[in-house]
Write an enzyme that holds these catalytic residues in place. Structure first.
Site, PDB file in Angstrom:
ATOM      1  N   GLY A  47      68.302  50.028  20.554  1.00  0.00           N
ATOM      2  CA  GLY A  47      69.150  48.782  19.841  1.00  0.00           C
ATOM      3  C   GLY A  47      70.097  48.532  21.043  1.00  0.00           C
ATOM      4  O   GLY A  47      70.406  48.946  22.081  1.00  0.00           O
ATOM      5  N   GLN A  52      77.350  43.485  24.670  1.00  0.00           N
ATOM      6  CA  GLN A  52      76.969  44.541  25.712  1.00  0.00           C
ATOM      7  C   GLN A  52      76.267  43.635  26.913  1.00  0.00           C
ATOM      8  O   GLN A  52      76.182  44.347  28.073  1.00  0.00           O
ATOM      9  CB  GLN A  52      75.790  45.460  25.321  1.00  0.00           C
ATOM     10  CG  GLN A  52      76.386  46.485  24.331  1.00  0.00           C
ATOM     11  CD  GLN A  52      75.366  47.481  23.936  1.00  0.00           C
ATOM     12  OE1 GLN A  52      74.357  47.182  22.977  1.00  0.00           O
ATOM     13  NE2 GLN A  52      75.522  48.573  24.503  1.00  0.00           N
ATOM     14  N   CYS A  97      74.990  55.368  24.544  1.00  0.00           N
ATOM     15  CA  CYS A  97      75.139  54.005  24.500  1.00  0.00           C
ATOM     16  C   CYS A  97      74.956  53.240  25.855  1.00  0.00           C
ATOM     17  O   CYS A  97      75.429  54.021  26.882  1.00  0.00           O
ATOM     18  CB  CYS A  97      76.439  53.585  24.231  1.00  0.00           C
ATOM     19  SG  CYS A  97      77.115  52.058  23.952  1.00  0.00           S
ATOM     20  N   LEU A  98      74.408  52.367  26.000  1.00  0.00           N
ATOM     21  CA  LEU A  98      74.098  51.959  27.380  1.00  0.00           C
ATOM     22  C   LEU A  98      75.460  51.503  28.213  1.00  0.00           C
ATOM     23  O   LEU A  98      75.465  51.500  29.383  1.00  0.00           O
ATOM     24  CB  LEU A  98      73.298  50.628  27.441  1.00  0.00           C
ATOM     25  CG  LEU A  98      71.713  50.763  27.090  1.00  0.00           C
ATOM     26  CD1 LEU A  98      70.944  49.430  26.979  1.00  0.00           C
ATOM     27  CD2 LEU A  98      70.930  51.651  28.122  1.00  0.00           C
ATOM     28  N   HIS A 139      75.558  51.509  14.782  1.00  0.00           N
ATOM     29  CA  HIS A 139      76.115  51.497  15.974  1.00  0.00           C
ATOM     30  C   HIS A 139      76.223  49.908  16.685  1.00  0.00           C
ATOM     31  O   HIS A 139      77.205  49.703  17.208  1.00  0.00           O
ATOM     32  CB  HIS A 139      75.194  52.230  16.870  1.00  0.00           C
ATOM     33  CG  HIS A 139      75.735  52.384  18.366  1.00  0.00           C
ATOM     34  ND1 HIS A 139      76.115  53.334  18.956  1.00  0.00           N
ATOM     35  CD2 HIS A 139      75.358  51.354  19.374  1.00  0.00           C
ATOM     36  CE1 HIS A 139      76.536  53.196  20.249  1.00  0.00           C
ATOM     37  NE2 HIS A 139      75.946  52.084  20.429  1.00  0.00           N
ATOM     38  N   GLU A 140      75.150  49.137  16.485  1.00  0.00           N
ATOM     39  CA  GLU A 140      75.049  48.062  16.888  1.00  0.00           C
ATOM     40  C   GLU A 140      75.921  46.908  16.317  1.00  0.00           C
ATOM     41  O   GLU A 140      76.889  45.913  16.990  1.00  0.00           O
ATOM     42  CB  GLU A 140      73.686  47.147  17.130  1.00  0.00           C
ATOM     43  CG  GLU A 140      72.551  48.092  17.698  1.00  0.00           C
ATOM     44  CD  GLU A 140      72.961  48.593  19.357  1.00  0.00           C
ATOM     45  OE1 GLU A 140      73.863  47.999  19.935  1.00  0.00           O
ATOM     46  OE2 GLU A 140      72.425  49.292  19.776  1.00  0.00           O
ATOM     47  N   HIS A 143      79.496  47.310  17.731  1.00  0.00           N
ATOM     48  CA  HIS A 143      79.662  46.591  19.043  1.00  0.00           C
ATOM     49  C   HIS A 143      80.180  45.012  18.815  1.00  0.00           C
ATOM     50  O   HIS A 143      80.895  44.661  19.484  1.00  0.00           O
ATOM     51  CB  HIS A 143      78.440  46.204  19.890  1.00  0.00           C
ATOM     52  CG  HIS A 143      78.164  47.561  20.699  1.00  0.00           C
ATOM     53  ND1 HIS A 143      78.984  48.033  21.725  1.00  0.00           N
ATOM     54  CD2 HIS A 143      76.979  48.334  20.831  1.00  0.00           C
ATOM     55  CE1 HIS A 143      78.350  49.001  22.394  1.00  0.00           C
ATOM     56  NE2 HIS A 143      77.230  49.394  21.540  1.00  0.00           N
TER      57      HIS A 143
END
Lengths: 166, 185
Positions: A47, A52, A97-98, A139-140, A143
């Site tokens: 994802g 991001q 998380c990236l 999660h996304e 963001h």
């Protein structure tokens, strides 16, 4: 087509609110191509959210088929202006998380959600999904609201884990 | 990690009382040391703290020990400082494995921790977090254990689960075993 750079916390953009997408035009289409390429460039990544990549628009990409292990999934999903309508069946799950690359965290997520969104053409859709896919979508969407897993953990000793390096 | 820094693991142990953490962090602040990681718990009435600190490269274990001299004398603490090699500052592994969580509870008996952890060791499972507690009455003590570990990807996790179930039967305890993929998002 290009792989976009991933912003890492403490970049202040990650704490900002993303804006609704109103124009489903060619510049959105161009961004989505790069966005999907970026998602696919990270091993096992399931994802990604537009902020991001520094783009403060309410766009997320999910692809659970890219996980290390098989999970029920709908393949690649682009969710624009997503809104969670229903949540149930909460569980503590581990996520990475990236944008916070050195750690993973234990976070409480709903294992069943119903989400309304628009697809890349601007058509209104409803998705009911569960488990890993539901987890990734939450999660996304966080963001898009400037929320990171760092906002969700309580005790770093029990909830935050230094990531083992690949 | 900063290559130009020196890294130390510092253990602090002593009878618990208010203000220990403030005294320890004051000593480190005055030394100009950075607390990179720390964990602190109370075991019985013992204060136990483990710190990973980084300092300017001029410091060695002796200078760190000396910095704690006042606080150790005042509070009767035991402090042990160990200098870390740079490769030991952060965990490294080529193979992260799968996350495994084990909850166990039951009537206390000798060997619970030993038998569970030796089964894991035989399967090359790396324990990353373990805490146990013994409670209940002295005549009927109850044991509870929480364990987190990394299971290598080449391990047959169904067999490991069934071996844990067999162990639970022979120890007459409840074991819950969960494997989880870390979501990469």
């Amino acid at each position: 087509m290009a792989v976009l750079q991933i912003l890492e916390y403490p970049d202040p953009i990650l704490k900002q609110l993303s804006k609704e997408v109103t124009n489903f035009n060619s510049s959105l289409e161009t961004f989505l191509k790069d966005f999907i390429e970026t998602l696919n460039s990270h091993k096992y990544c399931v994802g990604l959210a537009a902020p991001q990549t520094g783009n403060l628009q309410r766009i997320i990409g999910i692809d659970i088929s890219r996980a290390r292990k098989p999970h029920l999934n709908n393949g690649l999903l682009i969710l624009i202006n997503p809104k969670i309508l229903e949540v149930s069946d909460f569980k503590i799950v581990r996520e990475g998380c990236l944008s916070i690359p050195d750690f993973t965290a234990n976070v409480k997520r709903a294992m069943h959600i119903v989400v309304a969104y628009q697809n890349a053409k601007g058509e209104a859709k409803i998705l009911s999904t569960k488990d890993f896919e539901a987890h990734a979508i939450q999660h996304e969407i966080d963001h898009l609201d400037g929320v990171l897993f760092l906002d969700k953990i309580s005790n770093p000793a029990s909830d935050l884990f230094r990531r083992v390096r690949y | 990690m900063n290559e130009s820094k020196n890294y130390f693991a510092v253990f602090v142990l002593g009878t618990d009382s208010p203000g220990i953490v403030a005294d320890i962090s004051k000593a480190l602040f005055e030394l100009g040391a950075n607390i990179n990681d720390s964990s602190h718990t109370i075991i019985g009435n013992q204060f136990a703290m483990l710190l990973l600190i980084s300092t300017e490269p001029v410091y060695n274990t002796e200078t760190i020990q000396n910095a704690f001299q006042i606080v150790t004398q005042k509070r009767g603490l035991t402090v042990y400082t160990h200098q870390l090699r740079h490769e030991d500052v952060y965990r490294k592994s080529s193979e992260p494995g799968q996350l495994c969580v084990i909850h166990l509870y039951g009537a206390d008996k000798p060997g619970i921790v030993y038998q569970v952890t030796s089964l894991l060791a035989k399967n090359s499972v790396n324990i990353t977090d373990l805490s146990t507690r013994r409670f209940g009455s002295e005549s009927k003590p109850i044991y509870i254990m929480y364990l987190e570990a990394e299971v290598p990807n080449n391990i047959d996790t169904r067999k490991l689960g069934s071996d844990l179930n067999k162990l639970a039967l022979s120890l007459n305890v409840e074991i819950k075993y969960e494997l989880e993929e870390v979501a990469s998002l």
